[in-house]
Motif scaffolding. Sequence first.
Motif, PDB file in Angstrom:
ATOM      1  N   UNK A 150       0.810  -1.373   0.096  1.00 54.80           N
ATOM      2  CA  UNK A 150      -0.069   0.084  -0.139  1.00 54.80           C
ATOM      3  C   UNK A 150       0.983   1.392  -0.033  1.00 54.80           C
ATOM      4  N   UNK A 151       2.250   1.228   0.097  1.00 55.87           N
ATOM      5  CA  UNK A 151       3.126   2.187   0.022  1.00 55.87           C
ATOM      6  C   UNK A 151       3.706   2.417  -1.303  1.00 55.87           C
ATOM      7  N   UNK A 152       3.510   1.491  -2.260  1.00 54.53           N
ATOM      8  CA  UNK A 152       3.788   1.610  -3.426  1.00 54.53           C
ATOM      9  C   UNK A 152       2.981   1.041  -4.431  1.00 54.53           C
ATOM     10  N   UNK A 153       3.015   1.258  -5.723  1.00 56.10           N
ATOM     11  CA  UNK A 153       2.312   0.380  -6.848  1.00 56.10           C
ATOM     12  C   UNK A 153       2.893  -1.230  -6.524  1.00 56.10           C
ATOM     13  N   UNK A 154       2.162  -2.007  -7.398  1.00 57.16           N
ATOM     14  CA  UNK A 154       2.645  -3.250  -7.408  1.00 57.16           C
ATOM     15  C   UNK A 154       3.643  -3.521  -8.531  1.00 57.16           C
ATOM     16  N   UNK A 210      -1.483   2.937  -5.784  1.00 60.60           N
ATOM     17  CA  UNK A 210      -0.784   2.021  -4.900  1.00 60.60           C
ATOM     18  C   UNK A 210      -1.949   0.995  -4.263  1.00 60.60           C
ATOM     19  N   UNK A 211      -3.080   0.926  -4.993  1.00 59.13           N
ATOM     20  CA  UNK A 211      -4.139  -0.074  -5.000  1.00 59.13           C
ATOM     21  C   UNK A 211      -4.038  -1.002  -5.924  1.00 59.13           C
ATOM     22  N   UNK A 212      -2.908  -0.950  -6.750  1.00 57.23           N
ATOM     23  CA  UNK A 212      -2.809  -1.984  -7.811  1.00 57.23           C
ATOM     24  C   UNK A 212      -2.887  -3.334  -7.475  1.00 57.23           C
ATOM     25  N   UNK A 213      -3.467  -4.421  -8.406  1.00 57.42           N
ATOM     26  CA  UNK A 213      -3.623  -5.802  -7.736  1.00 57.42           C
ATOM     27  C   UNK A 213      -3.930  -6.540  -9.020  1.00 57.42           C
ATOM     28  N   UNK A 214      -3.553  -7.998  -8.952  1.00 56.21           N
ATOM     29  CA  UNK A 214      -3.734  -8.756  -9.943  1.00 56.21           C
ATOM     30  C   UNK A 214      -4.115 -10.111  -9.092  1.00 56.21           C
ATOM     31  N   UNK A 215      -4.036 -11.213  -9.786  1.00 60.13           N
ATOM     32  CA  UNK A 215      -4.353 -12.668  -9.126  1.00 60.13           C
ATOM     33  C   UNK A 215      -3.398 -13.424  -9.739  1.00 60.13           C
ATOM     34  N   UNK A 216      -2.936 -14.681  -8.801  1.00 64.87           N
ATOM     35  CA  UNK A 216      -2.282 -15.720  -9.341  1.00 64.87           C
ATOM     36  C   UNK A 216      -3.168 -16.515 -10.632  1.00 64.87           C
ATOM     37  N   UNK A 217      -4.324 -16.170 -10.463  1.00 63.93           N
ATOM     38  CA  UNK A 217      -5.398 -16.877 -11.495  1.00 63.93           C
ATOM     39  C   UNK A 217      -5.191 -16.316 -12.816  1.00 63.93           C
TER      40      UNK A 217
END
Length: 371
Positions: free
Chosen positions: A92-96, A348-355
Amino acid sequence: MNILEIFTTIVQIDSESGNEEKISVFIQNFLAQRNIEFSQEKEFQIIAKIPAKNKNISEIKKLMFCAHMDTVSPGKNIEIIIDKNGKITSSGNTILGADNKASLANMLLLIDKISKNEIENHHQLEFVFTTKEEIDEPAVYKLNIESLQSELGFIFDKANEENINTVVSVASSISDFTVELKGKGAHASTPERAINALEMLISFVSELKLGNCYPNSTLNIGVINGGEATNTVPSVIHLAGDFRSESPEYMKKIEEDLRRAQMKVLSAKKFKDANIDINIIIYCKGYTHNVNSPAFKNLEKIYSQLGYDGIKVLKTQSGSDASCFMNHRLNVIETFCLNDGCFEVHTVKEWTTIENLEKLQEIMQKIVKYW
């Protein structure tokens, strides 16, 4: 070696735009260890080539995969968190950095599998690793594109789309611009001796329609700098922004609007000794795919064979390296910009999934074997 292992490894290699040397060296070592032919290009970019293995392939195709190595800020010292459902985020402090390292990791995994003969049959492949995609002067334009032999290209760099089977059919042209409004400074106690650059700015902007200025077109001012001290009338103000449109006609109109605003301000008596300089830089040219072309239909077939409901097409005003390949004056490569399975990128909320990472690998393997 699996996709999560590669992804987490490269995400933790800092590579903000303009600082891609470390990740470039990592990829070069990765390729060398697998005896993959590659060339180092300008700005730490890389082109890797793998000849076809044509058993059971009746017609060899020449295909390119491309991903950019750089990320936006804040992208240093990224800490990865994976929850019990397989969702991957930063602390949450950086991008992913999943933009574009989800695609980058999958390209490396694909290369690894080919080098180990885990993929027995595939077309002729070129892998392009670019830099500075996230800033105003993408390095892809400095590649030796004439050395590429590919007929078709695939870039997984369209984020924030629910359907993994999404492809960009229309991409806008984008131009950046800078404006210098130069008046005359004075002490705040004697404003009558000044030509106030802030007043010039107000007049200039009032002549423009910001936001959605024309159909499928936008004009934005993102940076404003000026002034020297609280007790002085500002003599110079600098602006920077961009404009975007699907239509070359509207791109021309927006540029004309900027020039018209410039002339209108300078025609005012109180600004007769002032000056306004406008500089326009083309970031990328737009493109339109023929959705009825054989290549587009084949892409739809690939996704259908993987169990998806064909492909979902969309228009975008976002830029990508695909624009360079689609508009190169010497070597045009029809290039598809595809969904990368990432969300809330550039935050900083960037996300993905293993799937989603695994789905991208499945799609890439299907393309290289069965296109």
